[in-house]
Design a protein around this motif. Structure first.
Motif, PDB file in Angstrom:
ATOM      1  N   THR A 160       1.112  -1.080   0.267  1.00  8.74           N
ATOM      2  CA  THR A 160       0.394  -0.060  -0.257  1.00  8.74           C
ATOM      3  C   THR A 160       0.834   1.206  -0.170  1.00  8.74           C
ATOM      4  O   THR A 160       0.432   1.962  -0.374  1.00  8.74           O
ATOM      5  N   PHE A 161       2.076   1.233   0.216  1.00  8.00           N
ATOM      6  CA  PHE A 161       2.955   2.362   0.100  1.00  8.00           C
ATOM      7  C   PHE A 161       3.510   2.946  -0.986  1.00  8.00           C
ATOM      8  O   PHE A 161       3.270   1.906  -2.930  1.00  8.00           O
ATOM      9  N   GLY A 162       3.164   4.426  -1.384  1.00  7.54           N
ATOM     10  CA  GLY A 162       3.131   4.660  -2.851  1.00  7.54           C
ATOM     11  C   GLY A 162       4.456   3.996  -3.271  1.00  7.54           C
ATOM     12  O   GLY A 162       4.116   3.916  -4.875  1.00  7.54           O
ATOM     13  N   ALA A 163       5.581   3.966  -2.793  1.00  8.97           N
ATOM     14  CA  ALA A 163       6.526   3.403  -3.867  1.00  8.97           C
ATOM     15  C   ALA A 163       6.506   2.609  -4.625  1.00  8.97           C
ATOM     16  O   ALA A 163       7.030   2.228  -5.917  1.00  8.97           O
ATOM     17  N   TYR A 164       4.927   1.304  -4.093  1.00  9.17           N
ATOM     18  CA  TYR A 164       5.537   0.295  -5.558  1.00  9.17           C
ATOM     19  C   TYR A 164       3.706   0.523  -5.721  1.00  9.17           C
ATOM     20  O   TYR A 164       3.417  -0.630  -6.485  1.00  9.17           O
ATOM     21  N   LYS A 165       3.325   1.373  -6.236  1.00 15.54           N
ATOM     22  CA  LYS A 165       1.839   1.768  -6.265  1.00 15.54           C
ATOM     23  C   LYS A 165       2.897   2.389  -7.937  1.00 15.54           C
ATOM     24  O   LYS A 165       1.710   2.903  -8.669  1.00 15.54           O
ATOM     25  N   VAL A 166       3.620   2.900  -8.200  1.00 17.49           N
ATOM     26  CA  VAL A 166       4.317   2.971  -9.417  1.00 17.49           C
ATOM     27  C   VAL A 166       4.423   2.548 -10.417  1.00 17.49           C
ATOM     28  O   VAL A 166       5.029   1.444 -10.189  1.00 17.49           O
ATOM     29  N   PRO A 167       3.581   2.520 -11.414  1.00 17.91           N
ATOM     30  CA  PRO A 167       3.835   1.371 -12.640  1.00 17.91           C
ATOM     31  C   PRO A 167       5.258   0.626 -13.169  1.00 17.91           C
ATOM     32  O   PRO A 167       5.569   1.961 -13.107  1.00 17.91           O
ATOM     33  N   VAL A 168       5.348  -0.198 -12.670  1.00 12.52           N
ATOM     34  CA  VAL A 168       6.926  -0.980 -14.189  1.00 12.52           C
ATOM     35  C   VAL A 168       5.973  -1.002 -15.319  1.00 12.52           C
ATOM     36  O   VAL A 168       5.406  -1.636 -15.488  1.00 12.52           O
ATOM     37  N   VAL A 169       7.131  -0.148 -15.996  1.00  9.55           N
ATOM     38  CA  VAL A 169       6.518   0.112 -17.641  1.00  9.55           C
ATOM     39  C   VAL A 169       8.337  -0.203 -18.449  1.00  9.55           C
ATOM     40  O   VAL A 169       8.910   0.334 -18.221  1.00  9.55           O
ATOM     41  N   ASN A 170       7.694  -1.619 -19.375  1.00  4.67           N
ATOM     42  CA  ASN A 170       9.837  -1.070 -19.885  1.00  4.67           C
ATOM     43  C   ASN A 170       9.215  -2.112 -21.162  1.00  4.67           C
ATOM     44  O   ASN A 170       8.122  -2.754 -21.429  1.00  4.67           O
ATOM     45  N   HIS A 177      16.837  -8.037 -33.235  1.00  5.74           N
ATOM     46  CA  HIS A 177      16.099  -7.231 -32.776  1.00  5.74           C
ATOM     47  C   HIS A 177      14.912  -6.815 -33.953  1.00  5.74           C
ATOM     48  O   HIS A 177      14.166  -6.038 -35.272  1.00  5.74           O
ATOM     49  N   LEU A 178      14.220  -8.236 -34.143  1.00  2.00           N
ATOM     50  CA  LEU A 178      12.959  -8.273 -35.276  1.00  2.00           C
ATOM     51  C   LEU A 178      11.361  -8.252 -34.150  1.00  2.00           C
ATOM     52  O   LEU A 178      10.987  -7.753 -35.109  1.00  2.00           O
ATOM     53  N   VAL A 179      11.680  -8.188 -33.288  1.00  2.00           N
ATOM     54  CA  VAL A 179      10.456  -7.960 -32.278  1.00  2.00           C
ATOM     55  C   VAL A 179      10.572  -7.478 -31.281  1.00  2.00           C
ATOM     56  O   VAL A 179      11.879  -7.272 -30.418  1.00  2.00           O
ATOM     57  N   GLY A 180       9.743  -6.454 -30.693  1.00  2.00           N
ATOM     58  CA  GLY A 180       9.498  -5.955 -29.610  1.00  2.00           C
ATOM     59  C   GLY A 180       8.782  -6.249 -28.713  1.00  2.00           C
ATOM     60  O   GLY A 180       7.780  -7.202 -28.935  1.00  2.00           O
ATOM     61  N   PHE A 181       8.770  -5.873 -27.427  1.00  2.73           N
ATOM     62  CA  PHE A 181       8.473  -6.310 -26.508  1.00  2.73           C
ATOM     63  C   PHE A 181       8.369  -5.576 -25.213  1.00  2.73           C
ATOM     64  O   PHE A 181       8.559  -5.411 -24.764  1.00  2.73           O
ATOM     65  N   ASP A 182       6.889  -5.693 -24.987  1.00  2.60           N
ATOM     66  CA  ASP A 182       6.462  -4.263 -23.898  1.00  2.60           C
ATOM     67  C   ASP A 182       5.758  -4.797 -22.784  1.00  2.60           C
ATOM     68  O   ASP A 182       4.791  -5.851 -22.865  1.00  2.60           O
ATOM     69  N   TYR A 183       5.938  -4.595 -21.823  1.00  2.00           N
ATOM     70  CA  TYR A 183       5.140  -5.054 -21.100  1.00  2.00           C
ATOM     71  C   TYR A 183       4.657  -3.766 -19.359  1.00  2.00           C
ATOM     72  O   TYR A 183       5.674  -3.049 -19.366  1.00  2.00           O
ATOM     73  N   SER A 184       3.938  -3.742 -19.535  1.00  2.00           N
ATOM     74  CA  SER A 184       3.557  -3.055 -17.680  1.00  2.00           C
ATOM     75  C   SER A 184       2.983  -3.737 -16.715  1.00  2.00           C
ATOM     76  O   SER A 184       2.248  -4.745 -16.368  1.00  2.00           O
ATOM     77  N   LEU A 185       3.365  -3.489 -15.269  1.00  2.00           N
ATOM     78  CA  LEU A 185       3.003  -3.919 -13.421  1.00  2.00           C
ATOM     79  C   LEU A 185       2.623  -2.805 -12.971  1.00  2.00           C
ATOM     80  O   LEU A 185       3.055  -1.727 -13.311  1.00  2.00           O
ATOM     81  N   PRO A 186       1.337  -3.246 -12.192  1.00  2.00           N
ATOM     82  CA  PRO A 186       0.200  -1.735 -12.336  1.00  2.00           C
ATOM     83  C   PRO A 186       1.159  -1.599 -10.456  1.00  2.00           C
ATOM     84  O   PRO A 186       1.126  -0.620 -10.135  1.00  2.00           O
ATOM     85  N   ILE A 187       1.358  -2.537 -10.403  1.00  2.00           N
ATOM     86  CA  ILE A 187       2.489  -2.508  -8.702  1.00  2.00           C
ATOM     87  C   ILE A 187       3.437  -3.414  -9.185  1.00  2.00           C
ATOM     88  O   ILE A 187       3.641  -4.197  -9.378  1.00  2.00           O
ATOM     89  N   SER A 188       4.006  -2.947  -8.380  1.00  2.00           N
ATOM     90  CA  SER A 188       5.712  -3.896  -7.773  1.00  2.00           C
ATOM     91  C   SER A 188       5.559  -4.580  -6.754  1.00  2.00           C
ATOM     92  O   SER A 188       6.958  -5.039  -6.599  1.00  2.00           O
ATOM     93  N   ALA A 189       4.866  -4.570  -5.605  1.00  2.00           N
ATOM     94  CA  ALA A 189       4.447  -5.173  -4.298  1.00  2.00           C
ATOM     95  C   ALA A 189       3.748  -6.546  -4.508  1.00  2.00           C
ATOM     96  O   ALA A 189       2.688  -5.951  -4.587  1.00  2.00           O
ATOM     97  N   TYR A 190       3.820  -7.164  -3.742  1.00  2.00           N
ATOM     98  CA  TYR A 190       2.626  -8.095  -3.657  1.00  2.00           C
ATOM     99  C   TYR A 190       3.003  -9.279  -1.860  1.00  2.00           C
ATOM    100  O   TYR A 190       3.809  -9.095  -2.051  1.00  2.00           O
ATOM    101  N   GLY A 191       2.139  -9.513  -1.757  1.00  2.00           N
ATOM    102  CA  GLY A 191       1.881 -10.839  -0.555  1.00  2.00           C
ATOM    103  C   GLY A 191       1.614 -12.021  -0.608  1.00  2.00           C
ATOM    104  O   GLY A 191       1.237 -12.486  -2.196  1.00  2.00           O
ATOM    105  N   PRO A 192       1.000 -12.636  -0.123  1.00  2.00           N
ATOM    106  CA  PRO A 192       0.763 -14.209   0.377  1.00  2.00           C
ATOM    107  C   PRO A 192      -1.113 -14.446  -0.415  1.00  2.00           C
ATOM    108  O   PRO A 192      -1.530 -13.628   0.070  1.00  2.00           O
TER     109      PRO A 192
END
Length: 374
Positions: A160-170, A177-192
């Protein structure tokens, strides 16, 4: 055999660990009272000194490269901070004769050095545990020591802390170089039990003619636990363990506009039930959340987690991405429930005199007379 009984208690209906370790503004501390009682009400105790200290023990027992064989066990024990003196006999006296002692204490937990939470994974392949040791000098300089387990959790990786709620985009291109792979994660911290979601887009590089021949065969997502063992004087050993996996079998030509998908998987939680379907009694030195893996480190070990995204192609180099993620001891709902309590703990820490410790209560050899010693 000692003539006294010793107990270590937290505040009424409270745990001995106060505040929120890992959040320095909440004043994380150990708070309670050491109770010393004579076993025979007709014989007073001869107490010269009472000290209290927190000790930590780290243990690693890494698996060997040979199946069924474990590597050498390594353990380290050391004191956390200074020893606290709870009682000292008056100058010129060898001891005080007392029937009982209630010695309050407040020990701040360190915030400027590592304080890994209590943990025990597998068959003690990784373990950290804490004990408060009561040391008593009595009689003719005799010494008595007794340890009491303390369970420590950390709260600085709450999802729930703000630092982990910043989306990861890469974006990651294939090696050719024939293909590109875009991905994003809404958050970066998880629990059980928390849901891990990745939004994925795989697309051809239209500037390259060869990209028109590319076929997307399979896309997978998996969570890997990486444990690094650091035995004293030996080379570090890294062990990887796959926790969960989800896959999409596609076998399709990669469209010019690309292929978009959403992949999700629940972060696993350990099932503590034994063969008879009963949950074993909780250890006094390890909390239940300390039996599930999470992001942590000590001098002897480090536990990290990576989300591995893979795309397999024909007529193109495969893509494999390792995205670090943070794993908390607590699921997202539990993290949410802590937020108000953390705010209240910070407010309390800012309003209280942290140097004030309640006065000890000492009963002398006359049962009818209770004396407060400041």
């Amino acid at each position: 055999m000692s003539q006294f009984e010793v107990r270590l208690l937290g505040p009424p209906n409270e745990d001995i660990v106060r505040g929120f370790p890992g959040i320095s503004a909440s004043w994380p501390r150990l708070e309670g009272v050491v109770e010393i009682r004579t076993k025979d009400e007709t014989v007073p105790l001869q107490i010269a000194m009472v000290n209290l200290a927190l000790y930590r023990t780290d243990v690693i027992h890494p698996p060997s490269n040979k199946p069924g064989i474990s590597g050498p066990r390594t353990d380290q024990s050391f004191r956390m901070g200074d020893e606290v003196r709870l009682f000292q006999v008056s100058a010129g006296r060898s001891y005080d004769e007392v029937m009982s002692m209630d010695l309050p204490f407040i020990i701040p937990l360190p915030t400027n050095r590592p304080l890994p939470p209590s943990i025990s994974l597998g068959k003690s392949t990784v373990e950290t545990k804490y004990q408060l040791f009561v040391s008593i000098v009595y009689g003719k300089q005799q010494q008595y020591h007794e340890g009491f387990p303390v369970r420590i959790k950390r709260y600085d990786t709450l999802s729930t802390f703000g630092a982990y709620k910043v989306p990861v985009v890469n974006t990651v291109p294939s090696l050719d170089h024939l293909v590109g792979f875009d991905y994003s994660l809404p958050i970066s911290a998880y629990g059980p039990g928390d849901l891990i979601i990745a939004y994925i887009k795989i697309y051809p590089n239209i500037d390259w003619q060869k990209s028109k021949k590319v076929k997307l065969q399979r896309v997978t997502m998996q969570v890997i636990e990486v444990t690094t063992y650091n035995p004293d004087g030996e080379e570090s050993v890294e062990k990887r363990r796959r926790l969960c996996k989800v896959a999409q079998q596609l076998d399709m030509k990669l469209p010019e506009k690309g292929y978009q998908t959403e992949m999700s998987v629940d972060f696993p939680s350990i099932d503590l039930r034994e063969k008879d379907n009963l949950i074993p009694k909780q250890r006094q030195d390890i909390p239940v959340v300390g039996r599930n893996g999470f992001t942590t480190a000590s001098k002897l070990y480090k536990i990290e987690y990576i989300l591995v995204l893979k795309a397999r192609f024909s007529h193109c180099k495969d893509i494999e991405i390792e995205q670090p993620i943070t794993v908390s001891q607590f699921d997202h709902a539990t993290c949410m429930s802590f937020m108000r309590s953390i705010s209240e703990a910070v407010e309390y820490a800012n309003s209280v005199d942290r140097n004030r410790v309640p006065a000890p209560r000492i009963r002398r050899d006359r049962p009818s007379r209770a004396i407060l010693v400041g």
